[in-house]
Design an enzyme around this catalytic site. Structure first.
Site, mmCIF file in Angstrom:
data_model
loop_
_atom_site.group_PDB
_atom_site.id
_atom_site.type_symbol
_atom_site.label_atom_id
_atom_site.label_comp_id
_atom_site.label_asym_id
_atom_site.label_seq_id
_atom_site.Cartn_x
_atom_site.Cartn_y
_atom_site.Cartn_z
ATOM 1 N N SER A 117 0.830 -1.206 0.000
ATOM 2 C CA SER A 117 0.000 0.000 0.000
ATOM 3 C C SER A 117 0.861 1.252 0.000
ATOM 4 C CB SER A 117 -0.905 0.012 1.235
ATOM 5 O OG SER A 117 -1.546 1.265 1.379
ATOM 6 N N TYR A 141 -2.377 0.267 9.939
ATOM 7 C CA TYR A 141 -2.521 -0.374 8.631
ATOM 8 C C TYR A 141 -1.258 -0.192 7.801
ATOM 9 C CZ TYR A 141 -3.838 -0.995 3.771
ATOM 10 O OH TYR A 141 -3.850 -1.381 2.452
ATOM 11 N N LYS A 145 1.509 -3.139 6.587
ATOM 12 C CA LYS A 145 1.900 -3.426 5.212
ATOM 13 C C LYS A 145 3.417 -3.366 5.039
ATOM 14 C CE LYS A 145 -1.905 -4.357 3.008
ATOM 15 N NZ LYS A 145 -2.095 -5.659 2.329
#
Length: 319
Positions: A117, A141, A145
């Site tokens: 991402s 998040y 990643k």
């Protein structure tokens, strides 16, 4: 030559599965359906119901279906909510990836394409993000990643795992009306749902230092994204050397105001978006170069903004 697509019943994953089929490459899907949809998986593609946290289940799926490589899209992808649920986010995205890699090692599966991402960059201090831009994630998040990328790197050093990670930004549109974005947090479905319900879409922040005062982001068509996932898998299967990470970016970006104008034009629903204050933490501009991916992964912006909106609108109307 079967590839396992984790999260293959989701919006992006199901497009990747279709792209594999179009390329003549067999695929099998593993998905717990926490955000995916069984009906998104073609009838002739096996669907294994379960979580990547279940190492034995994953190992069995790899063995039963003769899997030679994995495209790893399964995970918890909501950056904002990850701040409220960090343990859940790390369990799904970090522990889950570690279990997947353990299952792969147990079955001798040595190739993986990882769905990373742009969140790994946080708020970059540059007009154009490249793979050399420093990573500085600002949410659990984004951190999860980046840790996923590290896990692949370290497993590669330890076992010879061949891997690449694809970092991308805002994925929109649809390649076929039966596949669509069902996220309650993404801009396109939020705007289209509002228009269908007779509500007025909202712009958060109109005083940014951009040409029209609204945020500029990279928006890429999901079909273009899926094509590059297949290209990455084929490159690994052919033994070609790939970069450790690639950005799938447009190179120029689109503003939120431009998206709103395209929405009105394509849908035929005239509206003037509500103007709300900025949201905390929203940078003015995040746009990435896709030059390396264009060189190695058949990356190309084949769809215009109008194409992206029109395909999303057709899919939304179908459901």
């Amino acid at each position: 030559m079967t590839w396992l697509v984790t999260g293959g019943a989701g919006y992006i994953g199901s497009h990747v599965v279709r792209a594999f089929r179009e390329a003549g490459l067999p695929a099998v899907v593993l998905d717990d359906l926490s955000s995916g949809h069984a009906e998104f998986v073609p009838d002739d593609v096996p669907l294994v119901l379960g979580s990547i946290l279940d190492t034995d289940l994953v190992a069995d799926a790899l063995a039963v279906h003769g899997v030679v490589g994995v495209v790893h899209l399964a995970g918890f992808k909501y950056a904002g909510i990850s701040v409220e649920r960090p343990l859940h986010t790390y369990a799904q995205n970090v522990t889950g990836t570690a279990h997947l890699l353990a299952a792969m090692a147990s079955q001798g599966v040595e190739k993986i394409v990882f769905s990373s991402s742009a969140a790994v960059y946080g708020t970059p201090d540059t007009d154009l993000v490249t793979e050399a831009t420093p990573t500085s994630p600002e949410s659990p998040y984004g951190e999860s990643k980046l840790i996923g990328e590290w896990l692949l790197r370290d497993q590669g050093r330890a076992t010879g795992l061949r891997h690449t990670s694809l970092r991308y930004f805002n994925v929109v549109g649809s390649a076929t009306p039966d596949l669509y974005d069902t996220s309650p947090h993404n801009l396109f479905p939020l705007v289209l749902d509002a228009l269908v319900a007779g509500r007025t879409p909202r712009i958060n922040g109109t005083d940014y230092p951009t040409p029209d005062g609204t945020c500029v982001r990279d928006y890429i068509h999901v079909a273009d994204l899926a094509t590059s996932h297949v290209a990455a898998a084929q490159a690994l299967a052919d033994g070609r050397e790939l970069e450790r990470v690639y950005n799938l970016g447009s190179g120029d970006g689109v503003s939120v105001a431009e998206i709103m104008s395209a929405m009105a034009e394509v849908t035929g629903i005239a509206f003037e978006p509500e103007r709300a204050p900025r949201r905390a933490g929203d940078p003015a501009r995040i746009v990435a170069s896709g030059e390396l991916a264009a060189r190695d992964l058949d990356w190309e912006m084949r769809h215009s903004l109008t194409d992206m909106v029109a395909s999303a609108w057709v899919a939304r109307q179908a459901h």
